[in-house]
Write an enzyme that holds these catalytic residues in place. Structure first.
Site, mmCIF file in Angstrom:
data_model
loop_
_atom_site.group_PDB
_atom_site.id
_atom_site.type_symbol
_atom_site.label_atom_id
_atom_site.label_comp_id
_atom_site.label_asym_id
_atom_site.label_seq_id
_atom_site.Cartn_x
_atom_site.Cartn_y
_atom_site.Cartn_z
ATOM 1 N N ASP A 174 1.004 -1.158 -0.152
ATOM 2 C CA ASP A 174 0.108 0.176 -0.032
ATOM 3 C C ASP A 174 1.028 1.053 -0.109
ATOM 4 O O ASP A 174 1.631 1.607 0.993
ATOM 5 C CB ASP A 174 -0.758 0.033 1.233
ATOM 6 C CG ASP A 174 -1.919 1.314 1.274
ATOM 7 O OD1 ASP A 174 -1.544 2.071 0.564
ATOM 8 O OD2 ASP A 174 -2.825 1.227 2.075
ATOM 9 N N SER A 184 -0.006 12.683 -15.856
ATOM 10 C CA SER A 184 -1.210 12.727 -16.662
ATOM 11 C C SER A 184 -1.218 14.046 -16.969
ATOM 12 O O SER A 184 -0.360 14.993 -16.636
ATOM 13 C CB SER A 184 -2.625 12.730 -15.723
ATOM 14 O OG SER A 184 -3.597 13.146 -16.418
ATOM 15 N N TYR A 193 -6.903 15.123 -8.086
ATOM 16 C CA TYR A 193 -6.029 14.198 -9.172
ATOM 17 C C TYR A 193 -5.084 15.046 -9.644
ATOM 18 O O TYR A 193 -3.740 14.906 -9.723
ATOM 19 C CB TYR A 193 -7.060 13.440 -9.958
ATOM 20 C CG TYR A 193 -6.278 12.723 -11.191
ATOM 21 C CD1 TYR A 193 -5.536 11.581 -10.637
ATOM 22 C CD2 TYR A 193 -5.946 13.039 -12.381
ATOM 23 C CE1 TYR A 193 -5.005 10.513 -11.723
ATOM 24 C CE2 TYR A 193 -5.410 12.212 -13.362
ATOM 25 C CZ TYR A 193 -4.916 11.023 -12.876
ATOM 26 O OH TYR A 193 -4.234 10.443 -13.589
ATOM 27 N N ALA A 219 -4.150 18.143 -8.423
ATOM 28 C CA ALA A 219 -3.232 18.646 -7.346
ATOM 29 C C ALA A 219 -2.111 17.522 -7.041
ATOM 30 O O ALA A 219 -0.876 17.927 -6.866
ATOM 31 C CB ALA A 219 -3.928 19.056 -6.086
ATOM 32 N N SER A 220 -2.559 16.316 -7.028
ATOM 33 C CA SER A 220 -1.740 15.241 -6.792
ATOM 34 C C SER A 220 -0.409 15.093 -7.824
ATOM 35 O O SER A 220 0.741 14.837 -7.540
ATOM 36 C CB SER A 220 -2.246 14.060 -6.549
ATOM 37 O OG SER A 220 -2.903 13.514 -7.706
ATOM 38 N N LYS A 221 -0.948 15.262 -9.014
ATOM 39 C CA LYS A 221 0.122 15.164 -10.276
ATOM 40 C C LYS A 221 0.768 16.665 -10.364
ATOM 41 O O LYS A 221 2.223 16.112 -10.636
ATOM 42 C CB LYS A 221 -0.645 14.883 -11.437
ATOM 43 C CG LYS A 221 -1.768 13.785 -11.720
ATOM 44 C CD LYS A 221 -0.822 12.304 -11.172
ATOM 45 C CE LYS A 221 -1.460 11.097 -11.607
ATOM 46 N NZ LYS A 221 -0.702 9.843 -11.409
#
Length: 270
Positions: free
Chosen positions: A62, A140, A153, A155-157
């Site tokens: 994980d 992405s 999504y 923000a994380s990328k």
């Protein structure tokens, strides 16, 4: 680059792009080290690859747990003596307006997408430095421009891009290759498990899978990108156009993204 007997570590290896990457590197006779939450699927994939004469290792992982990421790296070093390519592929998506989304959904996106990358690279980096190897972040187009309905999504990328670009600069004199790979919409299960506003899985894709790039094609391009030691890998016209328009006409890009995402079936955009 000859990948034979090189050790490749892949997170999110039990399905989609991660599984395709394991098979693609295996075709080059690499040693494959795999981490994912489904130990059963990893076991099945390892058996498939080993039947072809490929050396593998796997462990239930994980990536939102730092200790799991360290254990994955430790397994690679214990079994194969080091790491030549580290691919941070594990990730989840979301589909909801920021007005409506539960903050726990945003935290979960950051835990898996950003922290999963940060933890894995942290422990793999000394071995990548030693081998003058490669770090790959599977990102992405949402990491180049905000994607409406995918706030967590995107923000994380973006965070992954900042992390990996800085690591690249810090290692300019250490022979480390860092590549950010940005597939377009890909026919994989990431959208089926995308989180909705309350954190429940979407359950179905709003897009036509048949018109998307396959996970196998994405994997093939990533392997070629590693061989060529590319900085960025934008895989379709939309990705390349996004990067160009971001520089010359960002307000137009805002409207294009809005209109495009609003056309999805049951889009949260009005």
């Amino acid at each position: 680059m000859n990948f034979e007997n090189k050790t490749v570590l892949i997170t999110g290896a039990s399905s989609g792009i991660g599984m395709a990457l394991a098979r693609e590197f295996a075709s080059h006779k690499s040693n494959i080290v795999m981490g994912a939450r489904s130990e059963e699927k990893l076991e099945e994939l390892a058996a498939e690859l080993e039947a072809q004469g490929v050396k593998t290792a796997y462990i239930k992982t994980d990536v939102s747990i730092e200790g799991d990421c360290k254990a994955l790296v430790d397994l690679a070093v214990e079994k194969f003596g080091g790491i030549d390519v580290c691919i941070c592929n594990a990730g989840i998506s979301m589909r909801a307006l920021y007005d409506d989304v539960d903050m726990d959904v945003i935290r979960r996106l950051m835990d898996v997408n950003f922290w999963g990358t940060a933890y894995t690279v942290k422990y793999a980096l000394p071995y990548i430095q030693k081998s003058h190897g490669s770090i790959v972040g599977v990102s992405s187009v949402a990491g180049f421009h905000g994607l409406p309905g995918r706030t967590g999504y995107s923000a994380s990328k973006y965070a992954i891009h900042g992390l990996l670009e800085t690591i690249r600069i810090e290692n300019l004199k250490k022979g480390v290759h860092v590549m950010i790979a940005a597939p377009g919409f890909t026919a994989s299960n990431v959208r089926f498990s995308a989180l909705t506003a309350d954190g429940s899985p979407q359950g179905k894709s709003p897009r036509q899978e048949g018109k998307m790039m396959t996970a196998e094609e994405v994997a093939h391009r990533i392997v070629r990108g590693v061989a060529l030691r590319k900085r960025e890998l934008l895989m379709d016209f939309d990705g390349k156009a996004t990067k160009l328009l971001k520089k010359i006409w960002p307000s137009l890009l805002d409207r294009l993204f809005y209109n495009h995402m609003a056309k999805e079936p049951d889009s949260p955009l009005k």
